[in-house]
Design a protein around this motif. Structure first.
Motif, PDB file in Angstrom:
ATOM      1  N   THR A 258       0.877  -1.183   0.000  1.00  0.00           N
ATOM      2  CA  THR A 258       0.000   0.000   0.000  1.00  0.00           C
ATOM      3  C   THR A 258       0.912   1.231   0.000  1.00  0.00           C
ATOM      4  O   THR A 258       2.062   1.173   0.438  1.00  0.00           O
ATOM      5  N   SER A 259       0.372   2.345  -0.538  1.00  0.00           N
ATOM      6  CA  SER A 259       1.209   3.554  -0.558  1.00  0.00           C
ATOM      7  C   SER A 259       0.617   4.671   0.304  1.00  0.00           C
ATOM      8  O   SER A 259       0.927   5.843   0.099  1.00  0.00           O
ATOM      9  N   ASN A 260      -0.253   4.284   1.228  1.00  0.00           N
ATOM     10  CA  ASN A 260      -0.760   5.307   2.176  1.00  0.00           C
ATOM     11  C   ASN A 260       0.363   5.762   3.090  1.00  0.00           C
ATOM     12  O   ASN A 260       1.251   4.975   3.425  1.00  0.00           O
ATOM     13  N   SER A 261       0.289   7.048   3.488  1.00  0.00           N
ATOM     14  CA  SER A 261       1.301   7.488   4.449  1.00  0.00           C
ATOM     15  C   SER A 261       0.689   7.612   5.846  1.00  0.00           C
ATOM     16  O   SER A 261       1.375   7.462   6.847  1.00  0.00           O
ATOM     17  N   ALA A 262      -0.641   7.786   5.891  1.00  0.00           N
ATOM     18  CA  ALA A 262      -1.297   7.872   7.203  1.00  0.00           C
ATOM     19  C   ALA A 262      -1.972   6.543   7.543  1.00  0.00           C
ATOM     20  O   ALA A 262      -2.086   5.656   6.697  1.00  0.00           O
ATOM     21  N   LEU A 263      -2.425   6.422   8.786  1.00  0.00           N
ATOM     22  CA  LEU A 263      -3.189   5.231   9.191  1.00  0.00           C
ATOM     23  C   LEU A 263      -4.563   5.289   8.538  1.00  0.00           C
ATOM     24  O   LEU A 263      -5.158   6.354   8.387  1.00  0.00           O
ATOM     25  N   VAL A 264      -5.088   4.119   8.155  1.00  0.00           N
ATOM     26  CA  VAL A 264      -6.431   4.029   7.570  1.00  0.00           C
ATOM     27  C   VAL A 264      -7.228   3.070   8.434  1.00  0.00           C
ATOM     28  O   VAL A 264      -6.793   1.940   8.671  1.00  0.00           O
ATOM     29  N   LYS A 265      -8.377   3.513   8.914  1.00  0.00           N
ATOM     30  CA  LYS A 265      -9.202   2.647   9.757  1.00  0.00           C
ATOM     31  C   LYS A 265     -10.214   1.918   8.879  1.00  0.00           C
ATOM     32  O   LYS A 265     -10.931   2.544   8.103  1.00  0.00           O
ATOM     33  N   LEU A 266     -10.276   0.606   9.009  1.00  0.00           N
ATOM     34  CA  LEU A 266     -11.183  -0.183   8.177  1.00  0.00           C
ATOM     35  C   LEU A 266     -12.084  -1.016   9.081  1.00  0.00           C
ATOM     36  O   LEU A 266     -11.605  -1.774   9.914  1.00  0.00           O
TER      37      LEU A 266
END
Lengths: 458, 458, 458, 458
Positions: free
Chosen positions: A75-83
């Motif tokens: 993944t290329s997210n830089s922040a946390l992602v809540k799922l």
């Protein structure tokens, strides 16, 4: 006493200091693994520096294994992602709720596929695919950190064998005394050969290439991959995302068998002591797991998170050493049958191992490249065997092998090399003057191999 | 090619001529046996003379085994005695219908005992015993020749281990190059030791002492007897008079096992090809019997009447060689497990055999006394091994052993002896210059044993 | 006690009297074999008559096996012909020094062929062939009697499966209670089928057809022949003319294995006690041969010349019984693994045998045709099993099988038949009232099989 | 399909609701365990109530096992006690920093002893002992909760086998349909017998007594304890405090072997899926551990914390079922050798199992007390076997056994009971009308046992 099974420990934040590493080395670590998926050149430099200091402190040099990142989608997210379970989310090439860094990933996807994130902790099911726009339902929720691995169950996107990161990692390590390169997500013999040709070009003359089997292609092509490699690593982590976990014991057994019949080094990896990331004592399950791995005659067992990020890196090594040494006692009490080789070099190695075992004597050899030590190890000698080597480079290579204890004595013709090896073992009192020892080396005369049994008393 | 199982042939009227003996030697006889129960000094002299000539003609020297008469009771009639079923006859010490030559015989007898004459062809049942006056009923009749053996089923009169005849036989043979003395009716370790001390006193330095197991004491004390002997001979002839014939296969198996676990030479004897006394071709039973004896891993099989008095001494040898060689192929296809030795000399021997077998190479050693060859043979190496020896005496000793091919090269220090052995094998083209060979010898340096693998090509 | 291995004895001049036969039956003969190569209708009649009287005297009925002459070439000389080594002789169709009765024989011959006469006692080598005119050199001489067998080593002339003599023999025996027909020189499944259809046409409803394997075609096609037959006979006599004798043990093992994996009856024949033709006691070789045949799990062993023309027909039977019973004790101490069947009838049979063996109890069944008894026997039950049968015909069939003891109780539905069988065994005190017994039979209800364990005490 | 290995799940806060229990039952739980060390009579009542409702919902009744607290020393603190490494603390009888509830504990203590608290999480080393006043150094710190277990490594204070709490627990459960009583800290046959006599007195007619092996006495006396018990439980938790963890695999193997050779039920317990207390997916180690436990042929595997207090009780059951069923496939592919019984009841059971396996058919029996089912299970039949039982009580007993599927059909004579069982299996379509089935029961006739094979088609 330590048994012959070797311990590979991953260096990470928990074990980056020279003093921790020194303890780990003295308690039994034989190979230090640097996982280039994480960290930077600066961090790797500092790890190597700590390792050098630890080695000096302990007076023992270990194998240095660089584990490449390999063709892994992330993944290329830089922040946390809540799922949350039930959420409908979008995945896109470098965009969307969950941005992904690979176009090939999207080509491999189909409706209904299961996508696993962060070592399977989070799971999504694909509902629709339109080019690089994918909608998926969360079936196992969690908080997604940055740059986490992405796996499509049972599928492997068609990525190039090495990433740019891998290439620069190899360049960085080229002159740092690396003894082993672990090829992640090995999919074919060609894949392994490619890495081998790159590292040869970079001047890593002796470094061995081990293939990590972590997906369906690796399992399916285990024969050709083992043939092309110096060793195989059974990476139970990723395998467990492609296969249902209950299938792993059979897959593990299959890979060990295929590698051993080709006389290749076998390493078992992942979650041997995962509870020790948090706790100072292993669970009963972990004890059984390590015990069985030794009975299956792996050359080496690998610690990953336990030593990289766990709270008890030193204790983890200690427990692995204790358990594997106990299991070895069991193995030695009813030794497994040795494979019957078909080529002369392996026949010689087997003959030497049997001679030494019949005399219950340690074997001493001199090996310029470590290849002969690999052959000896492939027959799982019950006693430690001593391998004189010309250089630290080869020493690190040999350190990875079942039962092998390397000794650096400089570059010499075989007979002289063997003589130096014996002298050194004597002067360091590893071999005393009075026990039976089997020495073996090529003679200076063409085509003649000499074996000497010392201190043989009738 | 001949297999490793050796053939012992008894010399007798049928095989007394040098030309017959020469044929027998060239077809596979490894040991010539002279049975001192029969013949005179003159006859033995002439047998030895023929044998020498045969050896020269063929260019091969064989073991010479003197088989002592031993404590056997015999009839002392000089004329034929006709016995019919149902007759009541008298036995007495040197008198009566059937005069017997031993007082101890009468002490052992009880009413109801079965007395067997002439290898069991004639049988009597004792009806009364009064001192040296015995009355017995004929239960199996026949014509009794002079000086025939007398056996009381299940009993062994308490006779001294050697007869006067035995002693003079030993004296006669003392300087005749005898390599083996077969101790008949061996009853205890003491019995064997006694014969050993006599033959040592007579100067037979190297001659091996083999115990013939032919009665209940021998079977009962097989452990101590095997321990005290260099080899054991399973004499199925006399055993078959003490035991019911159907028990013999189990007794045979037991004795082989007890001898092999003590690393002793094992010889199987009697009636392997008895039909060939009259006919040129063996029966199917005989083929199976020889075949099984090889599968049981006897070192050597013995021909008795077949070559001594039979019509087809040469063909008997030829058939035994053919059948045993075929059985060896079967054995080699699934080789029996090797015994695990506990003492260093045997561990070294096993290690060498395993090294050579792993390399599929012949083994070449130099043995001053033949003892080392005995150790190697005790592990039943699958390939012929070559044994350099200092003298003809030792050559004859070694010739008796499973798989051993002796070569006389004179008395030398070990390394020089080995070098000469190798040279001789090369010059006689037994070993060609290009195949892998394993050589082994003591080094001149104390406590060091050297093994050399020649022509090892990787 | 007798073991489960059955004894087939050939009836001939030595055993033609009812009193001799009665002794043989009471000592262990289970099947009487009439060899139709010899004798006339009158003689066969008289043999049958003696056998009937012997059976009555002893109170036991045995199998009656007719051994056909089969496609054997024979000489047609009526007088003795003396042949000396080195003689050049002529062979011709019904003419010449050695007249031969078959034209096909001459078609099969080539220069250089070895022709064996009279069971291999006389050997010729062919020097020239011109039509039915053959010149041959005597290489093994002897005196040739009339009507002796002629074999070309390694070749089988293309003769019809049955001779005229065979057909009339079958016609004669059709209503004489024959239970087994032995098909000599069986060369193919077709060959066996042909004989089977003829004997069915003649009304021999139950007679089993056993194929005698005695030449290269039989060995090569052992699979299809065993499939087509009820049993196979390993005729070591003729096999030994086509193969070198030392090959026989392997061929014997191969045939036993091929027959057993198809659940067929296995009979071993020829020269088990050939020395007993002349002498009252077997040789050690013969003891070993019989012993090994039992360990190989043959159903039955056959005596030929020993009982047909030997001096000791009764003693031959006695020795064969003693030796095979001893060997059985050895076999029972470490029973061989049972074959794993694939079809339901065999699975049921195996299950019953295992149930009975687990309970260490005899098995009692009722078999209308003997087929079920054959299935049980094919798993080599360690204990005698009792087979109720409707008729003497089936009784004789069952008598031939490993471990089977038939009891005639008349024709009944299965359950009633079983009940009668049990009653009879009880009334004859073969089964006492107090030991555990396993009974089994089809129930009257369709598709249900009933097993009853009697006298089961917890 | 589920394999034959049974799952014991501990009921606790996480699984106290009927709906959770219902899911667990339907996914494979065979025995519900109530650990009386924890909870109160009210809580146990409510657990039983939930269990009844869950059983009804799912239509399946399971074993109910009461696990006694047994002679365990506990701390008697009511508040949390913080202990830091290096602290010197006092232990006293009901007083001091760490109050302890047993005087015998103090008698067992010596200077230097290691005292483990709270399952080994906290460790102290004894520095001085004066009566009931002990000073000890904290060597592994932590926060000590109330009523935690206290273990002296390698020692067992001499406590009475049952506590007051145990007695009242047994009284409470006496009329609640309990099928199994687990005897904690079983130290001798006498210990087990004592519990057995108490539960018999309380009227628990059928309840089985299983001995939990959790200390040195249990291991040392495993023979007599297994003999006295209906089953043994290998409690790896406490064993791991007395022994070093790496010794556990060998101890586990020893206990399994000793129990199986006595035909006793074998249960393996503790930490099979301990990571699942927190996480939804097992570790690779846990998979291997369960897999190996099945290959060792345990009858049942126990979940403790996973289902009692874990976050994923249902998933834990699901994973255990999946892994053990996969391991069973491996086991079935090369089934382990069956033990050879010596007494008639076990011989019958083995015979039935072999008959059914030979026919590849399920076995159907009727067992009044469950004893016969235990015998069948002790041979590890490869197929599920169906056991008609008279009552729910016996049903619960049988549910615990390898491969057994109980069916309640009421109390009948054996043959009628079997008939009812078959009818019920048919009417519930568990057995269809067309497959082969083996039925077995005592006949009404004395001493006769009947086996019926249904739908046997040839």
């Amino acid at each position: 006493m330590r048994g012959p099974v070797k311990i590979v420990a991953t260096v990470g934040p928990s074990s980056a200091s020279a003093s921790i590493l020194a303890q780990m080395l003295s308690l039994g670590v034989d190979v230090a693994r640097i996982n280039t998926s994480h960290g930077s050149v600066d961090q790797w430099s500092s790890m190597l520096e700590s390792l050098r200091r630890a080695e000096e402190a302990v007076g023992k040099r270990v194998g240095v294994a660089v584990d490449l990142e390999g063709p892994r989608v992330r993944t290329s997210n830089s922040a946390l992602v809540k799922l949350e379970k039930g959420d409908l989310v979008t995945l896109g090439y470098m965009e969307g709720d969950i941005p992904v860094d690979s176009k090939q990933f999207f080509e491999a996807l189909d409706e209904g596929d299961i996508v696993l994130l962060d070592d399977g902790k989070i799971a999504l099911q694909v509902e629709s695919v339109e080019g690089f726009q994918v909608k998926a339902r969360v079936i196992e929720g969690g908080v997604l950190g940055p740059r986490k691995g992405v796996v499509v169950r049972g599928k492997e996107p068609d990525l190039p064998p090495l990433t740019a990161r891998d290439r620069s990692a190899l360049e960085f390590f080229a002159d740092k005394g690396v003894s082993h390169v672990y090829v992640s997500f090995a999919r074919s013999a060609e894949h392994v050969e490619k890495v081998r040709s790159i590292i040869r070009r970079l001047g890593l003359r002796h470094a061995r290439v081990f293939a990590k089997i972590e997906g369906p292609s690796g399992v399916r092509r285990i024969g050709e991959i083992a043939e092309a490699s110096d060793g195989v690593i059974i990476a139970r982590g990723d395998l467990g995302m492609h296969y249902s976990l209950e299938e792993l014991p059979e897959i593990q057994e299959l890979i060990v068998m295929e590698a051993r019949r080709r006389h290749k080094t076998v390493v078992l990896a992942t979650e041997f002591l995962s509870s020790m990331i948090e706790k100072p004592v292993p669970t009963r399950s972990e004890v059984v797991d390590i015990y069985q791995a030794v009975l299956q005659t792996a050359d080496a067992l690998m610690l990953t998170g336990e030593t990289a990020v766990g709270r008890y890196p030193v204790k983890s090594v200690q427990w692995m050493a204790k358990i594997s040494s106990r299991a070895y006692r069991k193995l030695a009490a009813s030794p497994p049958e040795k494979p019957r080789p078909t080529s002369t070099p392996y026949k010689l190695a087997l003959g030497l191992v049997e001679l030494a075992e019949s005399l219950d004597a340690p074997l001493v050899v001199y090996s310029k490249t470590g290849r002969f030590a690999e052959r000896l190890a492939s027959f799982r000698p019950l006693k430690t065997f001593y391998v004189g080597v010309p250089s630290r480079e080869v020493e690190r290579v040999v350190r990875h092998l079942w039962g092998a204890e390397p000794v650096v004595v400089g570059d010499h013709p075989y007979e002289a090399g063997l003589a130096r090896t014996y002298e050194k073992l004597r002067s360091e009192n590893i071999i005393h003057g009075d026990e039976t020892v089997v020495e073996a080396a090529w003679s200076s005369e063409r085509g003649i191999y000499i074996i000497r049994v010392r201190n043989l008393e009738f």
